[in-house]
Design a protein around this motif. Structure first.
Motif, mmCIF file in Angstrom:
data_model
loop_
_atom_site.group_PDB
_atom_site.id
_atom_site.type_symbol
_atom_site.label_atom_id
_atom_site.label_comp_id
_atom_site.label_asym_id
_atom_site.label_seq_id
_atom_site.Cartn_x
_atom_site.Cartn_y
_atom_site.Cartn_z
ATOM 1 N N PRO A 80 17.053 67.867 22.905
ATOM 2 C CA PRO A 80 16.645 66.860 21.914
ATOM 3 C C PRO A 80 16.782 65.432 22.419
ATOM 4 N N ILE A 81 17.775 65.182 23.278
ATOM 5 C CA ILE A 81 17.943 63.834 23.834
ATOM 6 C C ILE A 81 16.723 63.468 24.681
ATOM 7 N N ALA A 82 16.220 64.432 25.457
ATOM 8 C CA ALA A 82 15.032 64.198 26.277
ATOM 9 C C ALA A 82 13.816 63.912 25.401
ATOM 10 N N PHE A 83 13.686 64.642 24.291
ATOM 11 C CA PHE A 83 12.550 64.428 23.392
ATOM 12 C C PHE A 83 12.594 63.021 22.789
ATOM 13 N N CYS A 111 10.569 72.802 26.935
ATOM 14 C CA CYS A 111 10.567 74.011 27.764
ATOM 15 C C CYS A 111 11.972 74.468 28.143
ATOM 16 N N MET A 112 12.912 73.510 28.281
ATOM 17 C CA MET A 112 14.265 73.883 28.662
ATOM 18 C C MET A 112 14.891 74.806 27.618
ATOM 19 N N PHE A 113 14.642 74.535 26.370
ATOM 20 C CA PHE A 113 15.187 75.377 25.305
ATOM 21 C C PHE A 113 14.636 76.792 25.419
ATOM 22 N N ASP A 114 13.337 76.894 25.746
ATOM 23 C CA ASP A 114 12.725 78.203 25.937
ATOM 24 C C ASP A 114 13.328 78.917 27.140
ATOM 25 N N ALA A 115 13.594 78.170 28.194
ATOM 26 C CA ALA A 115 14.121 78.763 29.428
ATOM 27 C C ALA A 115 15.520 79.331 29.237
ATOM 28 N N ALA A 205 16.882 64.363 16.601
ATOM 29 C CA ALA A 205 18.283 63.973 16.423
ATOM 30 C C ALA A 205 19.020 64.986 15.537
ATOM 31 N N ILE A 206 18.352 65.484 14.504
ATOM 32 C CA ILE A 206 18.963 66.471 13.606
ATOM 33 C C ILE A 206 19.260 67.775 14.351
#
Length: 440
Positions: A80-83, A111-115, A205-206
């Motif tokens: 989320p920080i990257a987003f 994509c990191m979350f998916d990975a 952020a949430i």
């Protein structure tokens, strides 16, 4: 907190945060793409969306490699920080290079979350409940994507109307002919996208909250209390199932990358208005929710490998329906909507298997590395698709339509290979195979 309760708690915290990331994923693949396509300066970035997604896969794979050092929790928080950071950069910068970098940062976050999904959930599930947890995780995430795409189009049209000082219906009608915008309308349209993207940064952020609540210990992601450091045994990866599953993942991603990042662009060029496009795309995500929800039942009846390869083959006729949607004239929206719904449903019904099955090929410690290898292969597929599409396929007459035929051929090759190689050994879980052998 005992292991059983902690595993359940961590799984649910992941699921909740993944729902929010689903919303953001829908925004990245819909709102962000049309934002880039709306401006002449960044239209080339939109046409290279597969490459941007490939960068996202590389970033996700690279972050997986530091899990043994930092743990899942800290790595998850990066998403989320990257987003948020990428969104502020993409909406505030006028530099094409910085906009491309910002889009890449956003895709890395998504994509990191998916990975990380497969190795993370494999740590907190058993073979008996794994497919159910994976299924719940995936269909709730895609439900979030439905919300992200559906609300994105509506929000853009609403902000577009507000910026022009006209009614919502009039603004929606104007988006049917984006190419005919005057400078004022184009500026308002781009500005509406920026408004929407900044609003979704709040959602990012949430999504941090449930991540910060995850309760992990070092034993979850690495071996502890070892006198000597063990090196990764790369020879263990020289296994035909491990290698061919990477190839299967590469081919499926290659085919998907030629069509899925460009749904909004393709439908827009068919003359469908912007709000309706978002609705159609949200419907196809809704199909994914339904089909993944019933995935455990499908897999139980058909087996894992048959579900994974067979359903991909079944999805092919519906891809061709989308490609030829314009031929249906006044019924075009209905035809394309039906094609999107059923293609996405059948193609994604076996997603829980695609995520969970490869984790059986390697040990717990090797799972992040193996998933990183899979994501690197998929990242290469994204880049190959992006270069092929931008430099050749999309330059052809009806190039976006022809992409569906190319994808159909790739899906057929990948599915047949999977069925031939994996069917005998992996169609059923090991404990079911042993039960059947004892019964025989």
């Amino acid at each position: 907190m005992e292991m059983g309760k902690r595993s359940s708690f961590n799984s649910w915290m992941f699921i909740i945060s993944y729902i929010f990331m689903g919303i953001l994923g829908g925004v990245a693949l819909d709102t962000m793409v049309t934002f880039l396509d709306a401006s002449a300066a960044t239209k080339g970035i939109a046409a290279s969306m597969s490459i941007i997604m490939g960068i996202g896969f590389y970033g996700g794979a690279a972050l997986l490699l530091i899990v043994p050092k930092l743990g899942y929790k800290k790595v998850l928080a990066f998403s989320p920080i990257a987003f948020i950071g990428g969104t502020f950069l993409i909406t505030k910068s006028s530099s094409v290079m910085l906009v491309a970098i910002a889009a890449s940062i956003i895709m890395i976050g998504v994509c990191m979350f998916d990975a990380i999904l497969s190795p993370f959930l494999s740590c907190y599930t058993t073979e008996e409940n794994r497919e159910k947890i994976f299924s719940t995780t995936l269909w709730t995430n895609i439900a979030g994507m439905v919300v992200g795409t559906w609300s994105g189009g509506k929000l853009i049209a609403n902000r577009f109307a507000s910026r022009l000082g006209v009614g919502y219906g009039e603004a929606k009608a104007l988006t049917e002919k984006i190419a005919e915008f005057n400078p004022t309308q184009l500026q308002a349209y781009v500005g509406a996208h920026k408004d929407a993207l900044l609003i979704y940064a709040i959602v990012a952020a949430i999504s941090l909250i449930p991540i910060l609540l995850i309760k992990e210990v070092p034993q979850d992601y690495k071996k502890v209390k070892k006198e000597t450091k063990e090196k990764m045994n790369w020879k263990a990866f020289l296994n035909k199932y491990i290698i061919l599953f990477v190839l299967f993942s590469f081919l499926i991603r290659l085919g998907a990358s030629l069509i899925t990042p460009y749904f909004s662009v393709f439908l827009s060029r068919m003359g469908i208005d912007r709000a309706t496009i978002s609705s159609l795309i949200s419907y196809q995500y809704f199909a994914m929710v339904i089909f993944i929800f019933v995935s455990p039942w499908i897999v139980k009846k058909m087996g894992r490998v048959v579900s994974l390869g067979g359903l991909a083959l079944i999805s092919i006729p519906f891809m061709l329906l989308i490609a030829n949607g314009a031929a249906f004239g006044s019924h075009m929206v209905m035809a394309v909507g039906t094609g999107l719904f059923l293609r996405s449903g059948f193609m994604n019904a076996s997603q829980p298997v695609q995520q969970a099955l490869p984790m059986e090929f390697v040990t717990k410690e090797a799972r992040p590395v193996y998933n990183a290898v899979i994501y690197v292969a998929q990242g290469i597929a994204q880049v190959v698709a992006g270069i092929f599409g931008k430099q050749f396929l999309f330059l052809q007459p009806n190039g976006y339509s022809k992409a569906y035929y190319v994808t159909a051929v790739i899906y057929t090759i990948a599915s047949v290979m999977l069925l031939v190689v994996f069917m005998k050994k992996y169609n059923r879980p090991q404990h079911e195979n042993k039960t059947e052998e004892q019964a025989a």
